[in-house]
Motif scaffolding. Structure first.
Motif, PDB file in Angstrom:
ATOM      1  N   GLY A   1      -3.799  -4.687  -7.088  1.00 49.14           N
ATOM      2  CA  GLY A   1      -4.578  -3.544  -7.175  1.00 49.14           C
ATOM      3  C   GLY A   1      -3.368  -2.275  -7.691  1.00 49.14           C
ATOM      4  O   GLY A   1      -2.569  -2.555  -8.612  1.00 49.14           O
ATOM      5  N   HIS A   2      -3.590  -1.238  -7.170  1.00 49.31           N
ATOM      6  CA  HIS A   2      -2.515  -0.011  -7.069  1.00 49.31           C
ATOM      7  C   HIS A   2      -2.411   0.673  -8.446  1.00 49.31           C
ATOM      8  O   HIS A   2      -2.164   1.717  -8.414  1.00 49.31           O
ATOM      9  N   SER A   3      -2.676   0.072  -9.433  1.00 46.02           N
ATOM     10  CA  SER A   3      -2.642   0.576 -10.929  1.00 46.02           C
ATOM     11  C   SER A   3      -4.326   0.635 -11.641  1.00 46.02           C
ATOM     12  O   SER A   3      -4.455  -0.275 -12.143  1.00 46.02           O
TER      13      SER A   3
ATOM     14  N   MET B   1      -1.136  -9.636  -4.368  1.00 42.05           N
ATOM     15  CA  MET B   1      -0.190  -8.536  -3.905  1.00 42.05           C
ATOM     16  C   MET B   1      -0.824  -6.946  -4.194  1.00 42.05           C
ATOM     17  O   MET B   1      -1.655  -7.037  -5.228  1.00 42.05           O
ATOM     18  N   HIS B   2      -0.465  -5.860  -3.618  1.00 44.19           N
ATOM     19  CA  HIS B   2      -1.027  -4.642  -3.960  1.00 44.19           C
ATOM     20  C   HIS B   2      -0.383  -4.369  -5.327  1.00 44.19           C
ATOM     21  O   HIS B   2      -1.382  -3.801  -6.020  1.00 44.19           O
ATOM     22  N   SER B   3       0.982  -4.057  -5.438  1.00 43.26           N
ATOM     23  CA  SER B   3       1.570  -3.306  -6.550  1.00 43.26           C
ATOM     24  C   SER B   3       2.043  -4.596  -7.534  1.00 43.26           C
ATOM     25  O   SER B   3       2.474  -5.680  -7.429  1.00 43.26           O
TER      26      SER B   3
ATOM     27  N   SER C   1      -9.706  -4.291  -3.785  1.00 46.68           N
ATOM     28  CA  SER C   1      -8.531  -3.516  -3.614  1.00 46.68           C
ATOM     29  C   SER C   1      -8.869  -1.836  -3.886  1.00 46.68           C
ATOM     30  O   SER C   1      -9.730  -1.416  -4.330  1.00 46.68           O
ATOM     31  N   ASP C   2      -8.080  -1.176  -3.088  1.00 47.48           N
ATOM     32  CA  ASP C   2      -8.005   0.177  -3.301  1.00 47.48           C
ATOM     33  C   ASP C   2      -9.053   0.914  -3.092  1.00 47.48           C
ATOM     34  O   ASP C   2      -9.602   1.734  -3.785  1.00 47.48           O
ATOM     35  N   ALA C   3      -9.521   0.676  -1.956  1.00 46.59           N
ATOM     36  CA  ALA C   3     -11.070   1.228  -1.433  1.00 46.59           C
ATOM     37  C   ALA C   3     -10.816   2.442  -1.166  1.00 46.59           C
ATOM     38  O   ALA C   3     -11.591   3.397  -1.314  1.00 46.59           O
TER      39      ALA C   3
ATOM     40  N   GLY D   1      -5.066  -4.082  -0.065  1.00 49.27           N
ATOM     41  CA  GLY D   1      -4.210  -2.878   0.330  1.00 49.27           C
ATOM     42  C   GLY D   1      -4.894  -1.427  -0.152  1.00 49.27           C
ATOM     43  O   GLY D   1      -5.829  -1.506  -0.733  1.00 49.27           O
ATOM     44  N   ASP D   2      -4.369  -0.475   0.450  1.00 50.27           N
ATOM     45  CA  ASP D   2      -4.780   0.907   0.124  1.00 50.27           C
ATOM     46  C   ASP D   2      -6.225   1.275   0.658  1.00 50.27           C
ATOM     47  O   ASP D   2      -7.072   1.551  -0.254  1.00 50.27           O
ATOM     48  N   LEU D   3      -6.392   0.881   1.939  1.00 48.97           N
ATOM     49  CA  LEU D   3      -7.565   1.089   2.323  1.00 48.97           C
ATOM     50  C   LEU D   3      -8.047   2.492   2.763  1.00 48.97           C
ATOM     51  O   LEU D   3      -9.431   2.774   2.881  1.00 48.97           O
TER      52      LEU D   3
ATOM     53  N   GLY E   1      -0.709  -2.331   1.349  1.00 47.49           N
ATOM     54  CA  GLY E   1      -0.574  -1.289   0.365  1.00 47.49           C
ATOM     55  C   GLY E   1       0.534  -0.273   0.700  1.00 47.49           C
ATOM     56  O   GLY E   1       0.764  -0.171   1.814  1.00 47.49           O
ATOM     57  N   ASN E   2       1.079   0.540  -0.535  1.00 50.47           N
ATOM     58  CA  ASN E   2       1.854   1.635  -0.095  1.00 50.47           C
ATOM     59  C   ASN E   2       1.185   2.681   0.701  1.00 50.47           C
ATOM     60  O   ASN E   2       1.871   3.248   1.390  1.00 50.47           O
ATOM     61  N   HIS E   3      -0.151   2.582   0.871  1.00 48.12           N
ATOM     62  CA  HIS E   3      -0.705   3.843   1.608  1.00 48.12           C
ATOM     63  C   HIS E   3      -0.762   3.469   2.976  1.00 48.12           C
ATOM     64  O   HIS E   3      -0.745   4.461   4.015  1.00 48.12           O
ATOM     65  N   GLU E   4      -0.882   2.056   3.300  1.00 44.74           N
ATOM     66  CA  GLU E   4      -0.563   1.740   4.705  1.00 44.74           C
ATOM     67  C   GLU E   4       0.666   1.974   5.280  1.00 44.74           C
ATOM     68  O   GLU E   4       0.987   2.552   6.383  1.00 44.74           O
TER      69      GLU E   4
HETATM   70 MN   LIG Z   1      -1.281   1.800  -4.233  1.00 42.51          MN
END
Ligand SMILES: [Mn+2]
Length: 265
Positions: A219-221, A149-151, A12-14, A48-50, A83-86
């Protein structure tokens, strides 16, 4: 007949850190020295958050999309969740500087994008084809006992009470022209830390009872932020919430490790 179930992995979160992600996937045995899929029938989830924050978000996206094709040809699977960044990147492209009144506050996607490590070089590569791919990503997925899930939030349940319903709702919101609907998705995916602390196990249990699975993988955190530890002091995902949740965000852009969690098989 194969005697062994396929291995399942997640990362996650690359955040644009293509070199670190490639090295971590190689270490896990999922890609060879040329970054070609070598995982056979393994399944890899990318949570997510690529993009944003790191140098080459587009390169990360190209890698996971190519690996998805290569893995599929080899009997394996590489799948990505939103992810939220997408959502920030898509909203930035769609609404940019347009001022939107969201819950009584005037906001713009461009200010959120720039405050959250948005890169013009990533944004410049968002053509229609890539926008379609990003917009079609599922928000949440289940693979056997794992809920992916991402978050780390129960906010997903505002969009439905099954995995399919949640994904359908989020896809339709991101297909709309209503920036307020987009902001609501972003706010939901921006929530975090809801599976920790004294109430965390009950929240995790509610998500699992509703959506299925025995363990949440997210991921995310960043582990170091969340658990108050130096970013260079851990090299494994963190199991918490009475074993109901696994945090796999090592915090690459803070100098933490790019984690590839082996979930089973
Ligand atoms: Mn995130």
């Amino acid at each position: 007949m194969s005697a062994l179930p396929p291995s399942v992995f997640a990362t996650s979160d690359a955040h644009g850190h293509l070199t670190e992600l490639t090295a971590a996937l190689h270490e896990a045995g999922l890609v060879d020295r040329e970054a070609r899929w070598s995982g056979g029938d393994a399944r890899l989830w990318v949570l997510g958050d690529l993009l944003d924050r790191g140098p080459d978000g587009l390169g990360v996206i190209r890698l996971v999309r190519r690996l998805a094709d290569e893995a599929a040809a080899d009997g394996g699977q590489v799948r990505t969740v939103l992810g939220n960044h997408e959502v920030i990147a898509l909203g930035m492209r769609r609404f940019g500087d347009a001022e939107v009144v969201h819950r009584g506050v005037a906001r713009t996607f461009s200010s959120i994008w720039s405050r959250n490590g948005g890169l013009a070089s990533d944004q410049a590569g968002l053509d229609d084809e890539l926008v379609d791919w990003l917009s079609g990503l599922p928000a949440i997925a289940r693979d056997g006992d794992h809920l992916l899930m991402h978050s780390d939030t129960t906010g997903y349940l505002q969009w439905g009470d099954t995995v399919d319903d949640i994904n359908e709702t989020v896809r339709s919101l991101l297909a709309s022209d209503d920036p307020v609907a987009w902001f609501n998705v972003l706010v939901g995916l921006g929530r975090r830390h809801e599976l920790g602390g004294a109430d965390g196990p009950a929240a995790a249990r509610m998500l699992l009872d509703t959506l299925g699975g025995a363990r949440i993988v997210h991921g995310h955190s960043i582990i170091g932020d969340y658990f108050g530890e130096p970013f260079d002091s851990y090299d494994e995902p963190r199991l918490y919430a009475d074993g109901l949740a696994l945090d796999i965000d090592g915090g690459i852009y803070e100098g933490g490790p790019c984690l590839v969690a082996h979930l089973g098989g």
